[in-house]
Design a protein around this motif. Structure first.
Motif, PDB file in Angstrom:
ATOM      1  N   SER A 351       0.761  -1.271   0.069  1.00 58.70           N
ATOM      2  CA  SER A 351       0.077   0.045  -0.003  1.00 58.70           C
ATOM      3  C   SER A 351       0.882   1.328  -0.153  1.00 58.70           C
ATOM      4  O   SER A 351       1.907   1.285   0.692  1.00 58.70           O
ATOM      5  CB  SER A 351      -0.868   0.154   1.230  1.00 58.70           C
ATOM      6  N   GLY A 352       0.278   2.178  -0.622  1.00 61.53           N
ATOM      7  CA  GLY A 352       1.117   3.469  -0.707  1.00 61.53           C
ATOM      8  C   GLY A 352       0.338   4.660  -1.564  1.00 61.53           C
ATOM      9  O   GLY A 352      -0.731   4.596  -1.825  1.00 61.53           O
ATOM     10  N   LYS A 353       1.031   5.581  -1.919  1.00 61.15           N
ATOM     11  CA  LYS A 353       0.579   6.762  -2.733  1.00 61.15           C
ATOM     12  C   LYS A 353       1.276   7.011  -4.161  1.00 61.15           C
ATOM     13  O   LYS A 353       2.526   6.769  -4.085  1.00 61.15           O
ATOM     14  CB  LYS A 353       0.710   7.991  -2.019  1.00 61.15           C
ATOM     15  N   HIS A 370       6.196   4.465  -0.340  1.00 61.81           N
ATOM     16  CA  HIS A 370       5.686   3.780   0.534  1.00 61.81           C
ATOM     17  C   HIS A 370       6.878   4.219   1.852  1.00 61.81           C
ATOM     18  O   HIS A 370       7.566   3.581   2.158  1.00 61.81           O
ATOM     19  CB  HIS A 370       5.700   2.156   0.429  1.00 61.81           C
ATOM     20  N   GLY A 371       6.310   5.648   2.217  1.00 59.92           N
ATOM     21  CA  GLY A 371       7.319   6.088   3.281  1.00 59.92           C
ATOM     22  C   GLY A 371       8.802   6.514   2.478  1.00 59.92           C
ATOM     23  O   GLY A 371       8.660   7.063   1.472  1.00 59.92           O
ATOM     24  N   GLU A 372       9.712   5.776   3.122  1.00 55.15           N
ATOM     25  CA  GLU A 372      11.111   5.978   2.451  1.00 55.15           C
ATOM     26  C   GLU A 372      11.277   5.006   1.270  1.00 55.15           C
ATOM     27  O   GLU A 372      12.432   5.225   0.659  1.00 55.15           O
ATOM     28  CB  GLU A 372      12.023   6.136   3.375  1.00 55.15           C
ATOM     29  N   TYR A 373      10.382   4.121   1.093  1.00 56.48           N
ATOM     30  CA  TYR A 373      10.785   3.279   0.191  1.00 56.48           C
ATOM     31  C   TYR A 373       9.738   3.474  -1.306  1.00 56.48           C
ATOM     32  O   TYR A 373       8.618   4.008  -0.980  1.00 56.48           O
ATOM     33  CB  TYR A 373      10.198   1.640   0.607  1.00 56.48           C
ATOM     34  N   ILE A 374      10.076   3.306  -2.224  1.00 52.74           N
ATOM     35  CA  ILE A 374       9.817   3.464  -3.696  1.00 52.74           C
ATOM     36  C   ILE A 374       9.756   2.316  -4.499  1.00 52.74           C
ATOM     37  O   ILE A 374      10.838   1.697  -4.510  1.00 52.74           O
ATOM     38  CB  ILE A 374      10.604   4.690  -4.297  1.00 52.74           C
ATOM     39  N   THR A 375       8.657   2.018  -5.194  1.00 48.35           N
ATOM     40  CA  THR A 375       8.422   0.934  -6.203  1.00 48.35           C
ATOM     41  C   THR A 375       8.147   1.568  -7.605  1.00 48.35           C
ATOM     42  O   THR A 375       7.399   2.474  -7.506  1.00 48.35           O
ATOM     43  CB  THR A 375       7.381   0.018  -5.828  1.00 48.35           C
TER      44      THR A 375
END
Length: 428
Positions: A351-353, A370-375
């Motif tokens: 989940s994320g934006k 996703h916070g400090e993580y990015i996909t």
């Protein structure tokens, strides 16, 4: 004591078999999953092999198939080791049960001989009446009763031990047959691996004939990927800068509020509240996890390391993370290439934006934070989410596009701007 020893042996045997069965089940599932990947890859290779033009996807597909075949052989080897351990355990159990059965039969034979010598009622009565007193006579009566009961129990122990021995022998025969089948399967996979390697040699020979065209394709691919990577890095950089700007603005507002409070206290002739510590520039990690929501997302993503779902329901990694050599020239893949089926749905792994949706070279790129993580999900035919929208785990965000003759999703995971190997994060 012998009964206790017998039960202890059975308990250890059952425990060992239970643990081994669990490992055996895991290995079987792993082998089946690898086989599904091989079959999916084989379908794609059969389709692309019909084309006269050699592509990098074909070469990567053949290399991936060889790698998967080697993994399957390794899994079969692990299954054989498990079977060997089971055979060893069952053989030891059979020997222990045979020894136990031999001891029980000897004891039972001795009791039968004793019973034969004292088989008629007259002998038993004489044994009782020869007692010194009533107490001894009572004890002798109880002894004869207990002896009879124990003899019946001993016969029951022999029967139970014989049944367990027969069961263990059947299990041993079954594991021996399983080992034989696994050895045959291993031999078949080795033969298929040899054929895959021969096809690899033929393909590389074909490559030398199409070298000029292949070099042009590789150069074009690198040029396109360089442009896409630059766009991805720019989008992530903008997100980091925006997060830092918001953090700095929040710190400025807090400082202004503290200064106003201090001025008010001075005007009212009362002690000023303690001045807040001077705000320091936020690091990338601090800026991207500044709010409770983003901090939770970041922690949740990290806690699911190794358990994140795949971005497609079915697929095979045909190009791995890191540095590669093609046509004597190195290049770096910041993620993995996943070959999947035509029209496969692409899913968010957490989940994320949605940070941004872009179309580069006619292909969709979705970046989710996703916070400090990015996909990053690259090479989409169409996209079903928009910039700024929230997404849930496994939510469909688009459909993978065909690259040449294959449906390939390029997938990345980053921590800030730093690329991470997705194979360490998605489930095995």
């Amino acid at each position: 004591m012998k009964l206790h020893k017998f039960l202890f042996i059975l308990f250890l045997s059952a425990f060992a078999i239970s643990a081994t069965a669990q490992t055996e089940s895991q290995l079987r599932r792993k082998k089946e999953a690898i086989q599904r990947e091989i079959e999916q890859l084989q379908k794609n290779l059969s389709k692309t092999a019909s084309g006269k033009k050699l592509t990098l996807q074909q070469i990567n597909g053949i290399n991936a198939q060889i790698r998967l075949r080697q993994q399957k052989i390794g899994t079969i080897n692990s299954e054989i080791k498990n079977i060997d351990n089971q055979i060893s355990q069952n053989t030891n159990t059979v020997h222990n049960l045979q020894d136990q059965l031999g001891d029980l039969k000897k004891e039972y034979a001795a009791m039968i001989r004793f019973a034969q010598r004292n088989r008629n009622a007259y002998d038993k009565m004489m044994f009782i009446f020869a007692s010194k007193d009533f107490n001894q006579a009572y004890k002798r009566i109880k002894y004869l009763q207990q002896f009879s009961q124990y003899r019946k129990k001993q016969a029951g122990y022999i029967e139970t031990t014989q049944q367990n021995l027969n069961g263990k022998i059947k299990v041993l025969d079954k594991t021996l047959r399983e080992k034989s089948n696994l050895l045959k399967e291993q031999e078949r996979e080795q033969e298929k691996l040899g054929k895959d390697k021969n096809r690899q040699s033929v393909t590389l020979g074909k490559l030398s004939k199409q070298e000029r065209q292949f070099k042009r394709d590789i150069a074009q691919r690198r040029k396109q990927q360089k442009q896409i990577d630059a766009a991805i890095s720019a989008a992530i950089r903008r997100a980091i800068e925006e997060a830092k700007r918001k953090a700095a603005e929040a710190a400025r507002i807090a400082a202004a509020k503290a200064a106003a409070e201090a001025a008010k206290a001075k005007a009212e002739n009362r002690p000023a509240p303690a001045a807040p510590a001077a705000a320091k520039a936020k690091t990338t990690s601090e800026a991207l996890t500044a709010t409770p929501e983003t901090a939770r997302l970041s922690a949740g993503f990290e806690n699911n390391r190794g358990r994140l779902p795949w971005p497609v329901a079915n697929g095979t990694i045909t190009e791995t993370f890191g540095r590669h050599m093609v046509d004597q020239a190195p290049y770096t893949n910041d993620g993995v290439d996943i070959t999947t089926s035509d029209g496969a749905a692409v899913r968010a792994v957490f989940s994320g934006k949605v940070l941004t949706v872009q179309y580069i070279q006619g292909r969709g790129v979705v970046i989710i934070i996703h916070g400090e993580y990015i996909t990053v999900y690259q090479n989409l035919r169409n996209v079903s989410v928009s910039t700024g929208s929230n997404v849930e785990t496994k939510q469909t965000i688009g459909v993978v596009a065909n690259t040449g003759d294959d449906a390939i999703l390029k997938f990345q995971i980053r921590r800030g701007q730093s690329p991470l190997n997705p194979e360490g994060w998605i489930s095995k």
